[in-house]
Design a protein around this motif. Structure first.
Motif, PDB file in Angstrom:
ATOM      1  N   ALA A  26       0.872  -1.153  -0.021  1.00 48.12           N
ATOM      2  CA  ALA A  26       0.004   0.072   0.021  1.00 48.12           C
ATOM      3  C   ALA A  26       0.820   1.326  -0.065  1.00 48.12           C
ATOM      4  CB  ALA A  26      -0.863  -0.082   1.303  1.00 48.12           C
ATOM      5  N   SER A  27       1.878   1.376   0.634  1.00 49.18           N
ATOM      6  CA  SER A  27       2.975   2.273   0.777  1.00 49.18           C
ATOM      7  C   SER A  27       3.419   2.737  -0.738  1.00 49.18           C
ATOM      8  CB  SER A  27       4.005   2.305   1.608  1.00 49.18           C
ATOM      9  OG  SER A  27       5.060   1.366   0.942  1.00 49.18           O
ATOM     10  N   TYR A  28       3.439   1.754  -1.635  1.00 46.52           N
ATOM     11  CA  TYR A  28       3.799   1.815  -2.977  1.00 46.52           C
ATOM     12  C   TYR A  28       2.732   2.075  -3.862  1.00 46.52           C
ATOM     13  CZ  TYR A  28       8.643   0.625  -1.856  1.00 46.52           C
ATOM     14  OH  TYR A  28       9.925   0.362  -1.381  1.00 46.52           O
ATOM     15  N   GLY A  29       1.527   2.120  -3.358  1.00 47.85           N
ATOM     16  CA  GLY A  29       0.213   2.417  -4.137  1.00 47.85           C
ATOM     17  C   GLY A  29      -0.135   1.117  -4.825  1.00 47.85           C
ATOM     18  N   LEU A  30       0.204  -0.063  -4.353  1.00 44.21           N
ATOM     19  CA  LEU A  30       0.096  -1.520  -4.948  1.00 44.21           C
ATOM     20  C   LEU A  30      -0.649  -2.283  -4.170  1.00 44.21           C
ATOM     21  CD1 LEU A  30       3.729  -2.078  -6.265  1.00 44.21           C
ATOM     22  CD2 LEU A  30       1.726  -1.163  -7.982  1.00 44.21           C
ATOM     23  N   GLY A  31      -1.003  -3.481  -4.681  1.00 38.70           N
ATOM     24  CA  GLY A  31      -1.610  -4.557  -3.884  1.00 38.70           C
ATOM     25  C   GLY A  31      -0.403  -5.578  -3.733  1.00 38.70           C
ATOM     26  N   VAL A  32      -0.841  -6.600  -2.907  1.00 36.69           N
ATOM     27  CA  VAL A  32       0.137  -7.522  -2.493  1.00 36.69           C
ATOM     28  C   VAL A  32       0.406  -8.342  -3.675  1.00 36.69           C
ATOM     29  CG1 VAL A  32       0.197  -9.799  -1.154  1.00 36.69           C
ATOM     30  CG2 VAL A  32      -0.882  -7.819   0.187  1.00 36.69           C
ATOM     31  N   SER A  33      -0.420  -8.892  -4.503  1.00 36.41           N
ATOM     32  CA  SER A  33      -0.098  -9.785  -5.765  1.00 36.41           C
ATOM     33  C   SER A  33       1.084  -8.808  -6.531  1.00 36.41           C
ATOM     34  CB  SER A  33      -1.428  -9.924  -6.485  1.00 36.41           C
ATOM     35  OG  SER A  33      -2.018 -10.853  -5.797  1.00 36.41           O
ATOM     36  N   LEU A  80       2.322  -1.897 -12.495  1.00 35.16           N
ATOM     37  CA  LEU A  80       3.929  -1.796 -12.266  1.00 35.16           C
ATOM     38  C   LEU A  80       4.768  -0.953 -13.089  1.00 35.16           C
ATOM     39  CD1 LEU A  80       4.898  -5.553 -11.455  1.00 35.16           C
ATOM     40  CD2 LEU A  80       4.538  -3.498  -9.629  1.00 35.16           C
ATOM     41  N   ILE A  81       4.042  -1.038 -14.288  1.00 32.60           N
ATOM     42  CA  ILE A  81       4.685  -0.138 -15.310  1.00 32.60           C
ATOM     43  C   ILE A  81       4.203   1.354 -15.129  1.00 32.60           C
ATOM     44  CG2 ILE A  81       4.501   0.520 -17.809  1.00 32.60           C
ATOM     45  CD1 ILE A  81       4.547  -2.506 -18.226  1.00 32.60           C
TER      46      ILE A  81
END
Length: 155
Positions: free
Chosen positions: A33-40, A77-78
């Motif tokens: 979440a700190s990177y604005g992403l999900g676990v997957s 990611l991109i």
């Protein structure tokens, strides 16, 4: 607890394993979440960092995700600059997803503190203790991999 009581030690180890798994999952969720992403997304990025560039198909197989889910992960990611698509130099018809190490190393690293803390813990252990822990982790991973495969097969 009496350290010679095998049943008590096994029960405590089981409880500690459950606690560790829950806290690891929570840490991974908050780190992502700190990177604005999900676990997957983070698990995919981890595989790209550890194993190198991969096709979407091989990444999907490693994570047990559909091609549609992997496409979404790759796009996220991109979009955040953490990965890129590139032509496979060995087969120009294939596209590989790869981690962007320059971007990864230039930004904040939420894993730094915990990495340093574990390094200090490992430094406090003897070589024999470390060898035991490595064997235990390898066997734990093998058992967990088998459990994942059994679930995937509907067992």
């Amino acid at each position: 607890m009496d350290v010679t009581d095998r049943d008590a030690l096994i029960a405590r180890l089981t409880d500690l394993g459950a606690q560790s798994a829950s806290l690891t999952a929570l840490f991974q969720q908050r780190a992502a979440a700190s990177y604005g992403l999900g676990v997957s997304d983070m698990k995919a990025l981890d595989l790209l960092v550890r194993d190198g560039p991969q096709t979407a198909g091989s990444l999907g197989a490693a994570l047990g995700l559909t091609s549609g889910a992997i496409t979404g992960i790759a796009d996220r990611l991109i979009a955040r600059g953490l990965a890129r698509r590139e032509v496979d130099p060995a087969d120009r018809r294939r596209v590989l997803l790869s981690a962007d190490f320059a971007v990864l190393s230039s930004g904040p690293n939420v894993y730094q503190w915990i990495g340093e803390a574990f390094r200090a813990l490992h430094d406090s252990l003897t070589t024999e203790q470390l060898a035991f822990l490595v064997r235990y982790q390898e066997q734990s991973i093998a058992l967990t991999q088998e459990a994942v495969e059994r679930l995937a097969e509907g067992e």
